[in-house]
Design a protein around this motif. Structure first.
Motif, PDB file in Angstrom:
ATOM      1  N   SER A  92       0.503  -0.909   0.199  1.00 46.38           N
ATOM      2  CA  SER A  92       0.100  -0.147  -0.106  1.00 46.38           C
ATOM      3  C   SER A  92       0.705   1.179   0.240  1.00 46.38           C
ATOM      4  CB  SER A  92      -1.154  -0.096   1.116  1.00 46.38           C
ATOM      5  OG  SER A  92       0.065  -0.139   2.394  1.00 46.38           O
ATOM      6  N   PHE A  93       1.436   1.491  -1.212  1.00 43.51           N
ATOM      7  CA  PHE A  93       2.633   2.104  -1.350  1.00 43.51           C
ATOM      8  C   PHE A  93       1.456   4.064  -1.023  1.00 43.51           C
ATOM      9  CE2 PHE A  93       4.974   6.112  -3.516  1.00 43.51           C
ATOM     10  CZ  PHE A  93       5.717   5.731  -2.667  1.00 43.51           C
ATOM     11  N   PRO A  94       2.286   5.119  -0.419  1.00 41.24           N
ATOM     12  CA  PRO A  94       1.805   6.067  -0.030  1.00 41.24           C
ATOM     13  C   PRO A  94       1.530   7.141  -0.981  1.00 41.24           C
ATOM     14  CG  PRO A  94       3.623   6.054   1.308  1.00 41.24           C
ATOM     15  CD  PRO A  94       3.827   4.110   0.001  1.00 41.24           C
ATOM     16  N   VAL A  95       0.796   6.892  -2.531  1.00 40.91           N
ATOM     17  CA  VAL A  95       1.105   7.696  -3.173  1.00 40.91           C
ATOM     18  C   VAL A  95       0.794   8.957  -3.533  1.00 40.91           C
ATOM     19  CG1 VAL A  95       0.990   5.924  -5.365  1.00 40.91           C
ATOM     20  CG2 VAL A  95      -1.000   7.160  -4.248  1.00 40.91           C
ATOM     21  N   ASP A  96      -0.497   9.316  -2.185  1.00 39.83           N
ATOM     22  CA  ASP A  96      -1.080  10.323  -1.903  1.00 39.83           C
ATOM     23  C   ASP A  96       0.049  11.087  -0.982  1.00 39.83           C
ATOM     24  OD1 ASP A  96      -1.284   8.215   0.481  1.00 39.83           O
ATOM     25  OD2 ASP A  96      -1.784  10.573   1.676  1.00 39.83           O
ATOM     26  N   LEU A  97       1.146  11.175  -0.993  1.00 34.27           N
ATOM     27  CA  LEU A  97       2.429  12.023  -0.413  1.00 34.27           C
ATOM     28  C   LEU A  97       3.416  12.201  -1.182  1.00 34.27           C
ATOM     29  CD1 LEU A  97       3.746   9.847   2.101  1.00 34.27           C
ATOM     30  CD2 LEU A  97       2.251  11.613   2.781  1.00 34.27           C
ATOM     31  N   LEU A  98       3.110  12.537  -2.941  1.00 36.83           N
ATOM     32  CA  LEU A  98       3.882  12.889  -3.547  1.00 36.83           C
ATOM     33  C   LEU A  98       3.119  14.071  -4.324  1.00 36.83           C
ATOM     34  CD1 LEU A  98       4.376   8.716  -6.199  1.00 36.83           C
ATOM     35  CD2 LEU A  98       5.612   9.971  -4.154  1.00 36.83           C
ATOM     36  N   PRO A  99       3.787  14.504  -4.844  1.00 33.84           N
ATOM     37  CA  PRO A  99       3.521  16.139  -5.344  1.00 33.84           C
ATOM     38  C   PRO A  99       2.599  15.583  -6.318  1.00 33.84           C
ATOM     39  CG  PRO A  99       6.257  16.686  -5.297  1.00 33.84           C
ATOM     40  CD  PRO A  99       5.157  14.409  -4.540  1.00 33.84           C
ATOM     41  N   PRO A 100       1.635  16.112  -7.049  1.00 29.92           N
ATOM     42  CA  PRO A 100       0.256  16.068  -7.679  1.00 29.92           C
ATOM     43  C   PRO A 100       0.945  15.279  -9.223  1.00 29.92           C
ATOM     44  CG  PRO A 100      -0.453  18.361  -6.446  1.00 29.92           C
ATOM     45  CD  PRO A 100       1.297  17.260  -5.958  1.00 29.92           C
ATOM     46  N   VAL A 101       1.907  15.497  -9.943  1.00 25.18           N
ATOM     47  CA  VAL A 101       2.110  15.524 -11.507  1.00 25.18           C
ATOM     48  C   VAL A 101       2.916  14.857 -10.952  1.00 25.18           C
ATOM     49  CG1 VAL A 101       3.102  16.173 -13.101  1.00 25.18           C
ATOM     50  CG2 VAL A 101       2.734  17.784 -11.899  1.00 25.18           C
ATOM     51  N   VAL A 102       3.274  13.557  -9.693  1.00 24.87           N
ATOM     52  CA  VAL A 102       4.085  12.893 -10.161  1.00 24.87           C
ATOM     53  C   VAL A 102       3.353  11.584  -9.568  1.00 24.87           C
ATOM     54  CG1 VAL A 102       6.247  11.566  -8.826  1.00 24.87           C
ATOM     55  CG2 VAL A 102       6.441  14.186  -8.890  1.00 24.87           C
ATOM     56  N   ARG A 103       2.175  12.145  -8.295  1.00 21.91           N
ATOM     57  CA  ARG A 103       1.129  10.753  -8.433  1.00 21.91           C
ATOM     58  C   ARG A 103       0.530  10.489  -9.811  1.00 21.91           C
ATOM     59  NH1 ARG A 103      -2.786  13.942  -5.813  1.00 21.91           N
ATOM     60  NH2 ARG A 103      -1.350  14.684  -3.958  1.00 21.91           N
ATOM     61  N   GLN A 104      -0.124  11.479  -9.777  1.00 20.51           N
ATOM     62  CA  GLN A 104      -1.149  11.403 -11.219  1.00 20.51           C
ATOM     63  C   GLN A 104       0.241  10.285 -12.063  1.00 20.51           C
ATOM     64  OE1 GLN A 104      -3.976  11.232 -11.729  1.00 20.51           O
ATOM     65  NE2 GLN A 104      -4.486  11.265 -13.249  1.00 20.51           N
ATOM     66  N   TYR A 105       1.397  10.167 -12.369  1.00 21.79           N
ATOM     67  CA  TYR A 105       2.378  10.014 -13.305  1.00 21.79           C
ATOM     68  C   TYR A 105       2.342   8.359 -12.817  1.00 21.79           C
ATOM     69  CZ  TYR A 105       6.692   7.818 -16.631  1.00 21.79           C
ATOM     70  OH  TYR A 105       6.958   7.433 -17.360  1.00 21.79           O
ATOM     71  N   VAL A 106       2.158   8.146 -11.672  1.00 24.21           N
ATOM     72  CA  VAL A 106       3.214   6.955 -10.610  1.00 24.21           C
ATOM     73  C   VAL A 106       1.239   6.418 -10.897  1.00 24.21           C
ATOM     74  CG1 VAL A 106       3.582   5.799  -8.703  1.00 24.21           C
ATOM     75  CG2 VAL A 106       4.371   7.652  -9.376  1.00 24.21           C
ATOM     76  N   VAL A 107       0.480   6.677 -10.882  1.00 23.49           N
ATOM     77  CA  VAL A 107      -0.743   5.579 -10.407  1.00 23.49           C
ATOM     78  C   VAL A 107      -1.521   5.581 -11.853  1.00 23.49           C
ATOM     79  CG1 VAL A 107      -3.327   6.132 -10.227  1.00 23.49           C
ATOM     80  CG2 VAL A 107      -1.735   7.120  -8.617  1.00 23.49           C
ATOM     81  N   GLU A 108      -1.402   6.094 -13.083  1.00 20.00           N
ATOM     82  CA  GLU A 108      -1.005   6.128 -14.613  1.00 20.00           C
ATOM     83  C   GLU A 108      -0.297   4.484 -15.002  1.00 20.00           C
ATOM     84  OE1 GLU A 108      -2.861   8.709 -16.725  1.00 20.00           O
ATOM     85  OE2 GLU A 108      -3.881  10.184 -15.752  1.00 20.00           O
ATOM     86  N   GLY A 109       1.016   5.103 -14.692  1.00 17.48           N
ATOM     87  CA  GLY A 109       1.904   4.153 -15.189  1.00 17.48           C
ATOM     88  C   GLY A 109       1.890   2.599 -14.820  1.00 17.48           C
ATOM     89  N   ALA A 110       1.187   2.516 -12.901  1.00 15.25           N
ATOM     90  CA  ALA A 110       1.052   1.635 -12.980  1.00 15.25           C
ATOM     91  C   ALA A 110      -0.301   0.330 -12.821  1.00 15.25           C
ATOM     92  CB  ALA A 110       1.160   1.349 -11.161  1.00 15.25           C
ATOM     93  N   GLU A 111      -1.323   1.843 -13.364  1.00 16.94           N
ATOM     94  CA  GLU A 111      -2.786   1.132 -13.959  1.00 16.94           C
ATOM     95  C   GLU A 111      -2.398   0.587 -15.710  1.00 16.94           C
ATOM     96  OE1 GLU A 111      -5.193   3.581 -13.345  1.00 16.94           O
ATOM     97  OE2 GLU A 111      -5.515   3.565 -11.665  1.00 16.94           O
ATOM     98  N   SER A 112      -1.788   1.837 -15.973  1.00 19.05           N
ATOM     99  CA  SER A 112      -1.974   0.916 -17.397  1.00 19.05           C
ATOM    100  C   SER A 112      -0.707  -0.144 -17.596  1.00 19.05           C
ATOM    101  CB  SER A 112      -0.672   1.833 -18.475  1.00 19.05           C
ATOM    102  OG  SER A 112       0.585   2.587 -17.755  1.00 19.05           O
ATOM    103  N   ARG A 113      -0.028  -0.574 -16.601  1.00 19.55           N
ATOM    104  CA  ARG A 113       0.612  -1.981 -16.847  1.00 19.55           C
ATOM    105  C   ARG A 113       0.257  -3.127 -15.912  1.00 19.55           C
ATOM    106  NH1 ARG A 113       3.144   2.489 -18.513  1.00 19.55           N
ATOM    107  NH2 ARG A 113       5.336   2.318 -20.431  1.00 19.55           N
TER     108      ARG A 113
END
Length: 532
Positions: free
Chosen positions: A13-34
């Motif tokens: 349960s990586f705390p993606v909410d702690l990342l800055p918004p642009v970085v968070r979106q990239y991480v979330v969409e990157g993980a979901e797309s793969r």
């Protein structure tokens, strides 16, 4: 956001909410797309951001405690578990700039080769000439603007570090060579000088290398290398059995080890807007420069503002106690994670800046960034415990999660003056932001005798034991009395408090009602100020 990123309490349960918004979106969409775990993407991306900052900026907790932005991280997963997803996404962010730099270097190299040929001709003519003229000046060889490297020995990296004082980024799909290279100059497979040099590169300190082949001395006054890649669990276990635990090499590695999951198809794709926003952020970080001082390059040192510094101070004290209770190997990791909280805060601060339009980064780092750094550090501490246990470095964790939660709640309360409402807590540490656990942890802290409820105010507060000015057994009212106001308190029994002010006992308060003088009949100096 899919349920993939909502499973609190799970190992990944990586705390993606702690990342800055642009970085968070990239991480979330990157993980979901793969169809990958978010930590597989988040760690390489964080290391990439730190590598882009390099040695240009550092963070100071106080005088003498200064650390760079560079991170070391490894995704620990078996083959066939999409462990290379984060590596691929990180590489995509740097590919354009690396290709451009390589083209520019090749063009400069061709020009140099032509100039070298002309120089040799001119030098030959000068040797034949009988005239007393100065010899021709040889051309300067070109230097390449490099960031990503794949060679894993310090001797080969040293010349590149001289040419690239911002630092380098060892981005490798397989980190086994990183560990194998540690013994490249030692007999019997034992770690040699390279390991000690790598530990130096972690902190961005000066590097000196004496080459054996031509006895050349290479000195880089500012040298740092970020490291990211993947490794299989069995390979990591074997790699660290040769002394890398004792040396502190393993302690410096941020580790993620998501639970194995089968590869599956997903229709999700990353949006172009997400890619462009993240690319702009990375490009702005790469544009950061050192400051010039007396003809040499120096890092820009950013400091914590007062609020952030106070918060970090309480974290250091609490984290020190947790470190002291750990096994030796985990204690080493915990000690490095204290500094990692600062590195994460620096990256968060600069990433937020790079997401906007401000010309240069703010000189001080605030509470939001240090809170993100602390929470990320603690997540990686929990992950280190889990990975160390799985690869056999430790038998079992020493600290129980429930105890850690109470210790950290107490630490946070102390940073807020020793008291807070339940609503304050739900806006504070990440564990409580969903509204869960607040009441349960407060009750547990009270049952342990470490806090109590204060219901004398309009909204109840939890107050740490020893931090309250009043208690249920002996509650007092503080009254500040000016010499001209003795008539308003005549007959009240008072006692001297530690700070020199008088107090009225609870029993006396029940007999008499004390209130400030009406605003229209007394000046501010003549009022009796009552504090419960």
């Amino acid at each position: 956001m899919s349920d993939l990123f909502q499973s609190h309490g799970q190992p990944d349960s990586f705390p993606v909410d702690l990342l800055p918004p642009v970085v968070r979106q990239y991480v979330v969409e990157g993980a979901e797309s793969r169809a990958a775990a978010p930590s597989i993407v988040a760690l390489p991306v964080l290391v990439t951001l730190g590598a882009c900052v390099g040695t240009t900026h550092k963070i100071a907790a106080k005088q003498g405690w200064i650390v760079p932005a560079m991170l070391w991280g490894a995704v620990v997963a078996r083959s066939g578990s999409v462990k290379s997803v984060g590596y691929d996404l990180a590489h995509e962010l740097l590919k354009h700039a690396e290709d451009q730099a390589n083209r520019e270097f090749e063009n400069a190299k061709r020009e140099y080769d032509l100039a070298e040929q002309e120089y040799r001709k001119a030098h030959a003519q000068w040797l034949k000439s009988k005239e007393e003229i100065a010899p021709p000046v040889p051309p300067e060889p070109p230097t390449g603007d490099r960031l990503v490297v794949d060679d894993q020995t310090v001797e080969s990296l040293a010349p590149l570090l001289v040419e690239n004082p911002k630092g380098l980024f060892l981005l490798s799909d397989e980190l086994r060579g990183f560990f194998d290279g540690m013994g490249a100059y030692a007999s019997g497979g034992r770690a040699g000088k390279d390991e000690a040099r790598w530990l130096t590169l972690f902190d961005g300190r000066p590097l000196s290398v004496d080459r054996k082949t031509n006895r050349e001395r290479i000195y880089a006054p500012m040298a740092g290398v970020s490291v990211a890649g993947t490794i299989q669990p069995g390979t990591l276990a074997k790699a660290v059995s040769g002394g890398q635990v004792e040396s502190g090499l393993l302690a410096r590695l941020l580790l993620v080890m998501p639970e194995p999951r089968p590869k599956r198809w997903t229709d999700a794709e990353m949006h172009d807007a997400t890619k462009l926003a993240m690319q702009r952020l990375v490009d702005r970080l790469r544009s950061l420069e050192h400051k010039a001082l007396n003809g040499s390059l120096e890092s820009n040192v950013l400091r914590l503002d007062n609020e952030a510094r106070d918060r970090f101070k309480f974290f250091v004290n609490a984290h020190g106690l947790e470190t002291f209770k750990q096994h030796d190997s985990l204690a080493a990791a915990y000690s490095k994670l204290e500094g990692y909280a600062l590195r994460f805060a620096l990256i968060h601060h600069l990433a937020v800046w790079a997401s906007g339009d401000q010309l240069s980064p703010p000189r001080s780092i605030g509470l939001e960034s240090i809170e993100a750094g602390i929470e990320l550090s603690r997540w990686f501490a929990a992950e280190a415990e889990r990975v160390y246990e799985k690869i056999g470095v430790v038998a079992e964790p020493v600290l129980q999660p429930a105890d850690q939660h109470l210790d950290r709640l107490e630490e946070w309360l102390r940073s807020k003056g020793g008291a807070a409402t339940e609503r304050d807590i739900s806006r504070g540490p990440r564990r409580y932001r969903s509204g869960h656990h607040v009441e349960d942890d407060c009750k547990a802290l009270i049952q342990a005798g470490r806090a109590k409820w204060d219901i004398s105010r309009r909204t109840r507060h939890i107050v740490l034991a020893g931090d309250s000015d009043s208690s249920a057994e002996n509650e007092t009212i503080r009254v500040e009395v000016s010499p001209s106001q003795t008539d308003n308190t005549e007959g009240l029994s008072t006692t001297a408090n530690e700070d020199g002010r008088d107090t009225i006992s609870l029993s006396e308060r029940n007999k008499r009602k004390v209130s400030p003088s009406p605003p229209n009949t007394a000046s501010f100096q003549e009022r009796i100020r009552v504090t419960i």
